[in-house]
Design an enzyme around this catalytic site. Structure first.
Site, PDB file in Angstrom:
ATOM      1  N   CYS A   1      -1.804  -2.781   6.951  1.00  0.00           N
ATOM      2  CA  CYS A   1      -1.883  -1.494   7.660  1.00  0.00           C
ATOM      3  C   CYS A   1      -3.158  -1.433   8.498  1.00  0.00           C
ATOM      4  O   CYS A   1      -3.209  -0.722   9.502  1.00  0.00           O
ATOM      5  CB  CYS A   1      -1.779  -0.321   6.695  1.00  0.00           C
ATOM      6  SG  CYS A   1      -2.994  -0.299   5.373  1.00  0.00           S
TER       7      CYS A   1
ATOM      8  N   GLN B   1      -5.648  -0.389  -3.541  1.00  0.00           N
ATOM      9  CA  GLN B   1      -6.353  -1.530  -4.135  1.00  0.00           C
ATOM     10  C   GLN B   1      -7.294  -1.097  -5.262  1.00  0.00           C
ATOM     11  O   GLN B   1      -7.432  -1.777  -6.277  1.00  0.00           O
ATOM     12  CB  GLN B   1      -7.128  -2.270  -3.037  1.00  0.00           C
ATOM     13  CG  GLN B   1      -7.774  -3.553  -3.529  1.00  0.00           C
ATOM     14  CD  GLN B   1      -8.520  -4.276  -2.427  1.00  0.00           C
ATOM     15  OE1 GLN B   1      -8.116  -4.229  -1.272  1.00  0.00           O
ATOM     16  NE2 GLN B   1      -9.610  -4.942  -2.772  1.00  0.00           N
TER      17      GLN B   1
ATOM     18  N   CYS C   1       0.850  -1.195   0.000  1.00  0.00           N
ATOM     19  CA  CYS C   1       0.000   0.000   0.000  1.00  0.00           C
ATOM     20  C   CYS C   1       0.882   1.240   0.000  1.00  0.00           C
ATOM     21  O   CYS C   1       1.902   1.299   0.680  1.00  0.00           O
ATOM     22  CB  CYS C   1      -0.988  -0.011   1.168  1.00  0.00           C
ATOM     23  SG  CYS C   1      -0.454   0.857   2.636  1.00  0.00           S
ATOM     24  N   GLU C   2       0.493   2.189  -0.818  1.00  0.00           N
ATOM     25  CA  GLU C   2       1.350   3.365  -0.986  1.00  0.00           C
ATOM     26  C   GLU C   2       1.261   4.319   0.197  1.00  0.00           C
ATOM     27  O   GLU C   2       2.057   5.238   0.305  1.00  0.00           O
ATOM     28  CB  GLU C   2       1.004   4.095  -2.288  1.00  0.00           C
ATOM     29  CG  GLU C   2      -0.341   4.762  -2.327  1.00  0.00           C
ATOM     30  CD  GLU C   2      -0.609   5.414  -3.685  1.00  0.00           C
ATOM     31  OE1 GLU C   2       0.062   5.066  -4.663  1.00  0.00           O
ATOM     32  OE2 GLU C   2      -1.510   6.264  -3.751  1.00  0.00           O
ATOM     33  N   HIS C   3       0.304   4.099   1.079  1.00  0.00           N
ATOM     34  CA  HIS C   3       0.176   5.001   2.233  1.00  0.00           C
ATOM     35  C   HIS C   3       1.093   4.609   3.381  1.00  0.00           C
ATOM     36  O   HIS C   3       1.523   5.458   4.147  1.00  0.00           O
ATOM     37  CB  HIS C   3      -1.277   5.034   2.718  1.00  0.00           C
ATOM     38  CG  HIS C   3      -2.226   5.504   1.670  1.00  0.00           C
ATOM     39  ND1 HIS C   3      -3.465   4.932   1.443  1.00  0.00           N
ATOM     40  CD2 HIS C   3      -2.094   6.485   0.752  1.00  0.00           C
ATOM     41  CE1 HIS C   3      -4.055   5.549   0.442  1.00  0.00           C
ATOM     42  NE2 HIS C   3      -3.258   6.489   0.002  1.00  0.00           N
ATOM     43  N   HIS C   4       1.334   3.299   3.525  1.00  0.00           N
ATOM     44  CA  HIS C   4       2.132   2.836   4.668  1.00  0.00           C
ATOM     45  C   HIS C   4       3.326   1.981   4.266  1.00  0.00           C
ATOM     46  O   HIS C   4       4.102   1.576   5.125  1.00  0.00           O
ATOM     47  CB  HIS C   4       1.245   2.015   5.613  1.00  0.00           C
ATOM     48  CG  HIS C   4       0.040   2.759   6.102  1.00  0.00           C
ATOM     49  ND1 HIS C   4      -1.188   2.672   5.489  1.00  0.00           N
ATOM     50  CD2 HIS C   4      -0.110   3.621   7.131  1.00  0.00           C
ATOM     51  CE1 HIS C   4      -2.052   3.450   6.127  1.00  0.00           C
ATOM     52  NE2 HIS C   4      -1.432   4.039   7.120  1.00  0.00           N
TER      53      HIS C   4
ATOM     54  N   HIS D   1      -5.380  -5.952   4.281  1.00  0.00           N
ATOM     55  CA  HIS D   1      -4.332  -4.934   4.349  1.00  0.00           C
ATOM     56  C   HIS D   1      -3.633  -4.952   5.704  1.00  0.00           C
ATOM     57  O   HIS D   1      -4.286  -4.772   6.737  1.00  0.00           O
ATOM     58  CB  HIS D   1      -4.941  -3.548   4.099  1.00  0.00           C
ATOM     59  CG  HIS D   1      -5.440  -3.369   2.692  1.00  0.00           C
ATOM     60  ND1 HIS D   1      -4.858  -2.511   1.796  1.00  0.00           N
ATOM     61  CD2 HIS D   1      -6.454  -3.984   2.022  1.00  0.00           C
ATOM     62  CE1 HIS D   1      -5.487  -2.587   0.634  1.00  0.00           C
ATOM     63  NE2 HIS D   1      -6.472  -3.470   0.745  1.00  0.00           N
TER      64      HIS D   1
END
Ligand SMILES: [Zn+2]
Length: 188
Positions: A144, A114, A73-76, A142
């Site tokens: 995260c 996703q 995931c690009e956020h975490h 996920h």
């Protein structure tokens, strides 16, 4: 080696000693792992599909289901993993079946959300195979969410992208969904 330097900095930020024995090679390993997990950036979906496009008169749904998905995931920068189900209705051309999981990997091995992963798979098939329609469903868990005490350890995120006939015709969507839900695994 800027990536390895960055990992050393991260380790220090965690209060660790990057010089201790167990961590000595960690920057090298992490950089190598991250390069592999993001190797999809260097790959071209059009070239992959063009390698194995065949002219056929088959015009029923083609479905490849339960494709393993591992992405970050690009956020975490934490993993999410699950299954992708990819279907299309050919319009004179099909792609070699083994290319579909490889297409999924190509987009999964990038920093992702996703929703975008799902759309990118569908749009690549639409653009490069030009079928009558495409349906893609991704179900994933996920890390995260699972690891950070949200108490949703078992929740699965479901995303879908329907194009062409899959968007316009409910019967096509229903056929896709029922094929995805049915067992149908050899030997099971
Ligand atoms: Zn995340």
């Amino acid at each position: 080696m800027p990536m390895q330097e960055a990992v050393r900095t991260l380790l220090e930020g965690m209060g660790e000693d990057p010089g201790r024995e167990g961590l000595e090679k960690t920057p090298e390993r992490v950089a190598k792992a991250l390069k592999f997990l993001t190797s999809g950036y260097g790959q071209d979906p059009k070239a992959l599909i063009n390698e194995a496009l065949f002219t056929v008169s088959y015009d029923e749904m083609v479905l490849v289901k339960d494709i393993d998905v591992f992405s970050l995931c690009e956020h975490h920068l934490l993993p999410f993993h699950g299954k992708a189900h990819v279907a299309y209705i050919p319009n004179g051309r099909v792609v070699g079946l083994s290319k579909i999981p490889r297409l999924v990997d190509m987009f999964a091995r990038r920093l992702q959300v996703q929703e975008r992963l799902t759309v990118q798979i569908a749009e690549a098939i639409q653009e490069y195979i030009q079928p009558r329609g495409v349906g893609v469903i991704v179900e994933a868990m996920h890390f995260c969410m699972m690891m950070r005490g949200v108490e949703k350890q078992n929740s699965v995120a479901l995303t879908s992208c329907m194009l062409g006939g899959f968007r316009e015709r409910q019967a096509t969507r229903e056929e896709f969904l029922s094929l995805v839900r049915s067992g149908g695994r050899l030997g099971a």
